[in-house]
Structures are given as structure tokens and as C-alpha cells.
Design an enzyme around this catalytic site. Structure first.
Site, PDB file in Angstrom:
ATOM      1  N   GLY A 140       0.799  -1.401   0.186  1.00 64.21           N
ATOM      2  CA  GLY A 140      -0.332   0.250  -0.398  1.00 64.21           C
ATOM      3  C   GLY A 140       0.675   1.489  -0.143  1.00 64.21           C
ATOM      4  CE1 TYR A 141       5.034   5.068   3.235  1.00 63.12           C
ATOM      5  CE2 TYR A 141       6.776   4.293   2.241  1.00 63.12           C
ATOM      6  CZ  TYR A 141       6.547   5.242   2.645  1.00 63.12           C
ATOM      7  OH  TYR A 141       6.812   6.315   3.358  1.00 63.12           O
ATOM      8  CB  THR A 142       4.949   0.006  -2.589  1.00 62.16           C
ATOM      9  OG1 THR A 142       5.760   0.105  -1.804  1.00 62.16           O
ATOM     10  CG2 THR A 142       5.936   0.268  -3.855  1.00 62.16           C
TER      11      THR A 142
END
Length: 256
Positions: free
Chosen positions: A160-162
Site C-alpha cells: 500500500g505504501y509503495t
């Protein structure tokens, strides 16, 4: 020729999200030292007496705390309307706030995915849209996003962060394409491995922490203050012809 005056932010108003700690706190401190008054935004920012407020006031600049949870779309929308409608216009918007959830992709739940995308990407766009529209109408302004090394790479156990940080890199370029001709500079800073609360798990990992350090040409983890110069530069007149750039501050990681 660029002179020291080109880096002077005296009289300008800067909004820094995620200002309570880590990178955001260092950015707010640096902008204040260069002359800017600060509005600090964070979900848990103290109304008075926070560490970042004390540091800003020590430079002789003003500080206002705004407590807003960027995980709540309605709160973000209200914040954008507030900032865009103020009598004193926002000159610099630093979209820095973020969150991270670590889990293997096959176990990365919908709630974690949605929360990370909301805070790290959707809220960033909502604020940039509101404040940026006011900047375009005035014909000047600076927007700085906090991207990441994971705006370029895939990372491990942070899908998700990526995805969000890749989105920030694209959003930076998309907004710059529209707003550069209106005097609004939109750029991003991509921090490397910086010693903050978000990277505590990595720094405490006896295998990954030394592996990361060994790959950084500078030979150390970054510090939040390592972002100070890039922040002031992109906020200043010295960067007036820089648009749509994602500037790595990574100790040489991407060049390895």
C-alpha cells in the site's frame, strides 16, 4: 546569479502536514529558520506548547497548530477549504504527512490498504487541489510533496505504501504540467532511509538494518534535518524554474 536572498522566505506562510515529529518537524523548523511563518498540521498535534511550536517560535516566526486527522476525508476537505479561504494566503504547502502498514502482500488487508492510500495519496491530492487552486488564482505558490525511495522501487511487505508513493511521484508531475504556467511550482522530495518512528522496525531488525546501511554510499541512516536544505530550496525563489521534479535525498542509495 542566485544570491542568498533567493533562499529568503521572510513574510511567507508555510503549511506543513505531519509537523509534529520526524521529517515534518524538521521541515517546519527549516522553513521557519529561513523566515517563513508556519501552520503545523497533525492528527495529534498539541494546541499549544508542542516541540515543533517551540522550535518555530525560537526563530522569531509565528506558529499555529491545526489538529486534523488525514485519515478522515471530511476533515481533509474542511482543512483544504479553511486553508484556501484564509485572508492571509498560503505561499508554501508541504504535503508530508504519512502512515505505513507492514504485512506480506497476501496478508495485507483491505482496511490497511485503504487507510494508507487515504493518508498518503488521496488526502495529499485533496489538500493540493484546494490550496493549489488558490495559488493558481494568485499566480504564485509552492507545493512540496514527500515522496520516497519507494516512488522508484517496490520495497518489501509494504504494497500500500509503495503504491501511494508511486502515486505521489506521478501526481507531482501531473500537477506541475497544469500549474507551472500559472506560477505554481510543484515538486517532491524523496527521502532515503531516515531514522524516524516509521523506520523503527527496520532499524531494530538485526538483519535488515545493517544490510541497508551497507548499501548506502554515505554509510549511515539519514536524519530528519538532512531534508532541511532541499525543503528550503524547493520553497524558495532559487527553485523558480524547477517543476515536476522528485529530488532524492538518500545518501546515494539510488545511485548504487
Amino acid at each position: 546569479m542566485t544570491t542568498p536572498a533567493a533562499f529568503d522566505l521572510t513574510g511567507r506562510l508555510a503549511v506543513v502536514t505531519g509537523a509534529r515529529r520526524g521529517i515534518g518537524r524538521a521541515m517546519a523548523r527549516a522553513l521557519a529558520a529561513a523566515g517563513a511563518d508556519i501552520i503545523g498540521v497533525s492528527a495529534h498535534l498539541e494546541e499549544r506548547g508542542s516541540a515543533v511550536e517551540q522550535e518555530v517560535l525560537a526563530t522569531g516566526r509565528t506558529f499555529q497548530a491545526v489538529r486534523t486527522d488525514l485519515a478522515e476525508p471530511a476533515a481533509v476537505r474542511a482543512l483544504g477549504e479553511d486553508l484556501a479561504g484564509r485572508k492571509r494566503p498560503v505561499d508554501i504547502l508541504v504535503n508530508n504527512a504519512g502512515t505505513i502498514r507492514r504485512a506480506p502482500a497476501a496478508e495485507h488487508g483491505d482496511e490497511d490498504w485503504n487507510d494508507v492510500l487515504q493518508v498518503n495519496l488521496t488526502a495529499q491530492f485533496m489538500l493540493a487541489r484546494a490550496v493549489g487552486a488558490a495559488m493558481v488564482a494568485r499566480g504564485r505558490g509552492r507545493i512540496i510533496f514527500t515522496a520516497s525511495l519507494l516512488s522508484y522501487q517496490g520495497g518489501i511487505t509494504v504494497p500500500g505504501y509503495t503504491a501511494a508513493k508511486h502515486g505521489i511521484a506521478g501526481l507531482t508531475k501531473a500537477l506541475a504540467n497544469e500549474w507551472a504556467r500559472h506560477g505554481v511550482n510543484v515538486n517532491a522530495i524523496a527521502p532515503g532511509y531516515i531514522a524516524t518512528d516509521n523506520t523503527r522496525a527496520l532499524r531494530d531488525d538485526p538483519v535488515r538494518s545493517p544490510a541497508i546501511t551497507d548499501r548506502i554510499p554515505a554509510g549511515r541512516w539519514g536524519r530528519p534535518d538532512d531534508l532541511a536544505g532541499a525543503t528550503v530550496f524547493l520553497a524558495s525563489d532559487a527553485a523558480s524554474y524547477i517543476h515536476g521534479t522528485v529530488l532524492p535525498v538518500d545518501g546515494g542509495w539510488l545511485g548504487r
